[in-house]
Design a protein around this motif. Structure first.
Motif, short mmCIF file in Angstrom:
data_model
loop_
_atom_site.label_atom_id
_atom_site.label_comp_id
_atom_site.label_asym_id
_atom_site.label_seq_id
_atom_site.Cartn_x
_atom_site.Cartn_y
_atom_site.Cartn_z
N ILE A 120 0.82 -1.21 0.00
CA ILE A 120 0.00 0.00 0.00
C ILE A 120 0.85 1.26 0.00
O ILE A 120 0.60 2.20 -0.73
N MET A 121 1.89 1.29 0.81
CA MET A 121 2.81 2.42 0.85
C MET A 121 4.04 2.09 1.68
O MET A 121 5.17 2.37 1.31
N GLY A 122 3.81 1.48 2.84
CA GLY A 122 4.85 1.25 3.84
C GLY A 122 4.29 1.69 5.18
O GLY A 122 3.08 1.89 5.33
N PRO A 123 5.13 1.87 6.19
CA PRO A 123 4.63 2.33 7.48
C PRO A 123 3.98 3.69 7.36
O PRO A 123 4.31 4.47 6.48
N GLY A 124 3.01 3.95 8.26
CA GLY A 124 2.35 5.25 8.25
C GLY A 124 0.93 5.22 7.73
O GLY A 124 0.24 6.24 7.75
N VAL A 125 0.48 4.05 7.26
CA VAL A 125 -0.93 3.95 6.85
C VAL A 125 -1.81 4.35 8.02
O VAL A 125 -2.82 5.02 7.86
N SER A 126 -1.39 3.94 9.23
CA SER A 126 -2.10 4.36 10.44
C SER A 126 -1.14 4.42 11.61
O SER A 126 -0.06 3.80 11.57
N ASN A 127 -1.52 5.17 12.64
CA ASN A 127 -0.69 5.32 13.84
C ASN A 127 -1.58 5.73 15.01
O ASN A 127 -2.58 6.42 14.83
N GLU A 128 -1.19 5.29 16.20
CA GLU A 128 -1.91 5.71 17.40
C GLU A 128 -1.55 7.14 17.79
O GLU A 128 -0.42 7.57 17.60
N CYS A 129 -2.52 7.83 18.36
CA CYS A 129 -2.23 9.08 19.05
C CYS A 129 -2.07 8.75 20.53
O CYS A 129 -2.20 7.59 20.94
N THR A 130 -1.80 9.74 21.35
CA THR A 130 -1.54 9.48 22.77
C THR A 130 -2.80 9.06 23.54
O THR A 130 -2.70 8.65 24.69
N GLN A 131 -3.98 9.13 22.91
CA GLN A 131 -5.19 8.61 23.55
C GLN A 131 -5.19 7.09 23.58
O GLN A 131 -5.89 6.48 24.39
N LYS A 132 -4.45 6.47 22.67
CA LYS A 132 -4.30 5.01 22.62
C LYS A 132 -5.65 4.30 22.47
O LYS A 132 -5.90 3.27 23.10
N LYS A 133 -6.50 4.84 21.63
CA LYS A 133 -7.83 4.26 21.42
C LYS A 133 -8.02 3.84 19.97
O LYS A 133 -9.08 4.04 19.38
N GLY A 134 -6.99 3.26 19.39
CA GLY A 134 -7.03 2.84 18.00
C GLY A 134 -6.04 3.61 17.16
O GLY A 134 -5.55 4.67 17.55
N LEU A 135 -5.72 3.06 15.99
CA LEU A 135 -4.74 3.67 15.09
C LEU A 135 -5.46 4.52 14.05
O LEU A 135 -6.33 4.02 13.32
N HIS A 136 -5.10 5.79 13.97
CA HIS A 136 -5.71 6.71 13.00
C HIS A 136 -5.21 6.39 11.60
O HIS A 136 -4.01 6.49 11.32
N ILE A 137 -6.13 6.03 10.71
CA ILE A 137 -5.78 5.80 9.31
C ILE A 137 -5.79 7.13 8.58
O ILE A 137 -6.71 7.93 8.74
N SER A 138 -4.79 7.38 7.77
CA SER A 138 -4.80 8.59 6.93
C SER A 138 -5.80 8.34 5.80
O SER A 138 -5.44 8.02 4.66
N ASP A 139 -7.09 8.50 6.14
CA ASP A 139 -8.14 8.06 5.22
C ASP A 139 -8.43 9.03 4.09
O ASP A 139 -9.32 8.80 3.28
N ASP A 140 -7.66 10.12 4.02
CA ASP A 140 -7.70 10.94 2.82
C ASP A 140 -6.78 10.36 1.76
O ASP A 140 -6.85 10.74 0.59
N HIS A 141 -5.92 9.41 2.15
CA HIS A 141 -4.99 8.76 1.22
C HIS A 141 -5.27 7.26 1.06
O HIS A 141 -4.88 6.67 0.04
#
Length: 434
Positions: free
Chosen positions: A239-260
């Motif tokens: 798909i691209m490599g690392p960075g498709v998604s990442n946790e924020c400091t809330q630690k409630k799931g990994l945010h997907i860069s869903d504009d990409h």
């Protein structure tokens, strides 16, 4: 603070409008420039103009790792080869690797999504990122590198291994962010303790850890041992490599860069799309990738999606921690391993029967592999030294094949369990569930 507030905090209705626009463009580009997609779309009876709403993505056929492997090396590229400025591949564990090609725009986008990930992990341009992911055809090292530059931070490209040097650099350069596999981070913490290094003499504040499944218990241990905030990053070469998604400091799931990247969850058997919150196989479609658009790629990773706004302010869809895969692929210390590789190494040697068993454990923090293999009577010996020499020779063959050191134990012929059905080759005794 959010790195790209416009993209990461976008209203859901506005986001979906953008996703649809980009999906239409991606489908058209793939159909017109990639022979594989033209043929596959025609077989499915779907044309680019049939995509009029996001739900229409379900009309499109899936893409699998096997499809990408069959297109080796450059059959999935949608631009002239001279426009590709960087190439990465998977490890090619079951034959030919899958190839990923990037244009300058793609590298810029990759840097952007990694910059978001570093920002979520408390990173700023004032930070020093000790990047312990491997550089080379593997996407980990250079992916973080591109994002660090985009953010404006200082990247220390130390790559993997050489643990004592890692600790020396950590101390001398006063690294603030650590990037590596979680199991290696824990190994680093053990060496720090053995060397008597005081955490107060370090300057680490956060860690970005991925490339293998890990638990909340592992996170807690990392944070305690290293005095950091430990966060999860996800990505894949196809798909691209690392960075498709990442946790924020809330630690409630990994945010997907869903504009990409457009995510779906499907039932692996029926291939039907599941509702938000239901656990199933993650499917990803690139929305902005120029060099190699990928449509409905079946990741085989098991997760679920949450579209609710996060307490951090971001509105990007979040995926839960990966808890398993739908195939027999194993991730050991961040390296992809297939049982067939070990079998291939064993069958290259004389005096061994085709019967073996792979036992995977995690006695503390690092994965361990023991391969038990039946020896024919001709090589089975009562001499301990002779047996150890044979075991070491087998271990070297396996290391050459998979790139990991394993423990080998020769056992007597017919001593391993038999099955009338599918042989149980792997006993995974790690606890990888949440």
């Amino acid at each position: 603070m959010v790195w790209n507030e416009k993209a990461e905090c976008m209203d859901r209705e506005e986001k979906e409008k953008l996703q649809l626009e980009r999906l239409k463009d991606t489908v058209k580009k793939a159909y017109e420039n990639v022979e594989f997609y033209k043929k596959r779309f025609d077989e499915a009876g779907v044309k680019p103009e049939d995509i009029q709403k996001l739900k229409d993505i379900e009309k499109l056929p899936f893409t699998t790792k096997a499809d990408l492997r069959d297109a080796y090396p450059f059959g999935m590229f949608a631009v002239p080869e001279e426009d590709i400025i960087e190439i990465h591949t998977t490890s090619g564990t079951t034959g030919k690797p899958t190839v990923s090609g990037y244009t300058k725009k793609d590298i810029d986008i990759w840097g952007e999504i990694i910059a978001r990930a570093i920002d979520m992990s408390l990173g700023t341009k004032k930070d020093r990122i000790q990047n312990c992911y491997g550089y080379g055809l593997f996407t980990g090292g250079l992916g973080i590198h591109h994002g660090g530059h985009k953010l404006g931070a200082t990247v220390i490209p130390i790559s993997a291994g050489n643990t004592k040097r890692q600790i020396e650099i950590m101390q001398d350069f006063q690294s603030t962010i650590l990037t590596c596999t979680p199991s290696y981070a824990l190994y680093l913490s053990e060496i720090l303790e053995k060397e008597g290094v005081n955490l107060e003499d370090l300057n680490l504040k956060s860690g970005i850890f991925g490339a293998e499944m890990w638990t909340e218990e592992m996170r807690n241990e990392l944070e305690k041992r290293l005095g950091i905030v430990a966060l999860n990053i996800y990505g894949l070469t196809e798909i691209m490599g690392p960075g498709v998604s990442n946790e924020c400091t809330q630690k409630k799931g990994l945010h997907i860069s869903d504009d990409h990247f457009y995510p779906e969850i499907i039932d692996s058997d029926s291939k039907k799309t599941l509702n938000d919150g239901e656990k199933g196989e993650l499917v990803l479609t690139t929305l902005t990738r120029e060099g190699m658009p990928v449509i409905r790629f079946r990741t085989k990773d098991i997760t679920s999606l949450n579209k609710e706004k996060c307490d951090c302010g971001r509105t990007t869809v979040r995926m839960s921690r990966i808890t398993g895969r739908t195939d027999d692929m194993l991730k050991i210390r961040g390296v992809i391993v297939f049982p067939s590789q070990i079998e291939r190494a064993l069958l290259k040697m004389e005096g061994l029967t085709p019967n073996y068993q792979i036992i995977i454990t995690r006695p503390e923090y690092l994965d361990e592999i023991e391969v038990q293999v039946e020896a024919s009577p001709s090589i089975f010996s009562d001499e301990m030294k002779e047996m150890e020499d044979i075991e070491n020779k087998i271990a070297k063959h396996i290391h050459t094949e998979i790139g990991l050191r394993v423990n080998v134990r020769l056992v007597e012929s017919e001593s391993l369990p038999r099955s009338e059905g599918k042989a149980i080759r792997v006993l995974d005794k790690r606890n990888l569930m949440e």
